[in-house]
Design a protein around this motif. Sequence first.
Motif, short mmCIF file in Angstrom:
data_model
loop_
_atom_site.label_atom_id
_atom_site.label_comp_id
_atom_site.label_asym_id
_atom_site.label_seq_id
_atom_site.Cartn_x
_atom_site.Cartn_y
_atom_site.Cartn_z
N THR B 46 72.91 51.01 65.74
CA THR B 46 73.25 52.16 66.57
C THR B 46 73.82 53.30 65.73
O THR B 46 73.50 54.47 65.94
N ASP B 166 67.46 53.35 71.28
CA ASP B 166 68.44 52.33 70.87
C ASP B 166 68.38 51.15 71.82
O ASP B 166 68.86 51.23 72.94
N GLU B 167 67.77 50.07 71.36
CA GLU B 167 67.58 48.87 72.18
C GLU B 167 67.14 49.21 73.60
O GLU B 167 67.81 48.88 74.57
MG LIG Z 1 73.90 48.90 69.04
#
Ligand SMILES: [Mg+2]
Lengths: 487, 223
Positions: B46, B166-167
């Motif tokens: 992240t 992000d994911e």
């Molecule tokens: Mg993360």
Amino acid sequence: MNFIKRGFLSITRKKGKSLILLAVIFILGNLISGAISIQQATGNVETNIKERLGAATTVELDYEALDALSEADWEGFEIQDIGVDLIKQIGELSYVKYYDYSMSTYLGSEAIDSYQGDMEEDYIHHGPSMDYMLKGINYAPVLDFEEQKGKLVDGRVFTQEEVDNGTSVAIISKKLAEKNNLHVGDTFTLANAVYTYDNETGEEELVTSRDVVLEVIGLFESQSIREDAEVDPSRGMFDFMDIEYQNTVYVPNEIVISETEYHWQEYMKADEELAEMMEGEEQSFEYYTPLFVLNSPEDSDAFEEEVIPLLPELYTVVSATDQYDSIAGPVESMANLSKYVLIAAVIATVLIIGLVVLLFLRDRKRELGIYLSLGESRSRVVGQILIEVMVVALIGITLSLFSGNFLAGQISNTMMEADHNTSYEEVMYYSQIQTDVTTADVLDSYEVKLNSSYILVFYGIGLLTILLSTAIPLIYIVRLNPKKILM
Amino acid sequence: MILEAKDLNYYYQDGEERRYILKDTSVSFEKGKFYTILGQSGSGKTTLLSLLSALDSPHSGTVLFNEEDIKKIGYEKFRRNHVGIIFQSYNLIPTFTAVENVLIPMSITENEIPDDAMTVAYNLLDYIGIVKNKADRPVNKLSGGEQQRVAIARALATNVELILADEPTGNLDEEMEQEIINIFKKLAHEHGKCVIVVTHSNEIALQSDQAFLLKKGVLSSHE
Ligand SMILES: [Mg+2]
Ligand SMILES: Nc1ncnc2c1ncn2[C@@H]1O[C@H](COP(=O)(O)OP(=O)(O)O)[C@@H](O)[C@H]1O
């Protein structure tokens, strides 16, 4: 979906929050608008009443200061007179519209009957009457007429020549003229009678008398007759004042001086003791009460400041507007109260709205972070919040504009009536510049109005207050870190 | 190279010590490719993405967009005009409908937006799999998968070449995950976007054109 549109959509989509904010602003807005309404109303009363009280001022002995003098102070103390020179010097000040300084004396008459108003029927005559006030004039157009105390209804005013020479001409009231069937051009006779007073018997004895024959050149009417006088508790005083005025005889000042001088000299002849006492003393029969009419009642303070240093010891300036303080008690206390309410309400509003907005913003932290992550500038995010708050504020303030004004009118009237009835005595005294304006008049002229200046002031103060209260939470937005919120 | 990171350093101060999350990390990305960055939880994925998307700044090192330092472009302006970001937790605004959420970045960007932004937004949503009647719903009345689609549409709304996620499938079931991954592939291969997806899932990494592994602050190519 720019920030303006987002702001408006947020207001309508989040109805609950908008309504809470609206309610808070409305309630606080009522306090502010009420306080401003009362402030404006009291301010108007002051200007109105001072306008009615007029711009007359005079210079008199300061009786309060005299009372305060101790016996030791009195030792060797001599009260100086106000001389004509000083009066003229003051009269030349820029604040003065016109001025006069006159003497007056009371004369009786066998030849004519005085006006006695409503009391005529049961009026019982005791002793020698001195019904006619001879009022000396130096200002030829007659100051009382310029000042609307009286109005010339027939004939003319004095000429400067008549004033300078002390010509035997007079202006009398129309009522007195009617009663005695006098017209412009007629002459009438007053008597300057000198009496002695016996201390033991209480008897008055006529010593001598001389006739004062005057030609009527003009008739005047009183301008200050009160229509609503029946209900007034101080009616008796006004009757007295009216009768006195109807029996006033305006003459050139020189006539008053010469009649006073005659009276005084004859009296001394009759009273040997007094004559002995006064032996060798410089005798002046000219004792003046000057009257200065200022350009505007608002000038009184500045005028007073300039005149006080010129005056001999123990003299003071008295303005018609001084009376305001003694009759405006209930309005003044209302003005004070509303001032404190206004200050308190503004502070409370800043704190409460600030807190409410801050709480709402914390709930929307994520939303604000999203705008920032999308590259929206912080100033536009701030702009959106300002729009949301200010639109609601505008509605809330507009609503309270009317309700607060209405409530203020109701409440303040009730409070002042109660205040008036319980605590304020009307102080009446008779002086040259006394007017018949009372506390009742002050309360009458008190009116909470919905006028443009109130609306302007209220919107100004209201919106500024809300803006200020929103400023604190906006710092919160500026410090937001979108990464921390979103990731 | 559309996006290039050079010698990125990022650390947290831990008392006297600096705990490096990224140490001299360099990496570059091309248009038309679907990249994944793989790594265990807490490895700094992240963090890296936040630096690439200008949501944060490195302690040293530079991020270049088309050879230009994004610091020089301006972080805010870079986010506004050059990158679309997709988050694990969707980050849509619940006050607004799906289509309104897509319209928001269009009003922020300085990029050319076709006259009828509304039509563009509906078409975009339709292409991603959100039909008109769902597009007009407030976003919190949509399923997780649908919300992430709206978020992808929002990232695409400003017509950027760079999509960072992000994911993005972290909160979705497998079926939904695959559909989202298919969209990313399509965006890279059919529309020439540069798509960078951070994930801890090997299956996703296997489907990308190139995968990197982030471990102990160091990024390496993953086979
Ligand atoms: Mg993360
Ligand atoms: N505010 C912080 N202070 C100290 N350490 C932090 C902070 N935020 C994140 N970290 C640490 O930085 C590391 C990387 O975090 P992150 O980039 O979110 O990893 P990932 O996304 O791969 O799970 C983690 O070990 C985390 O504990």
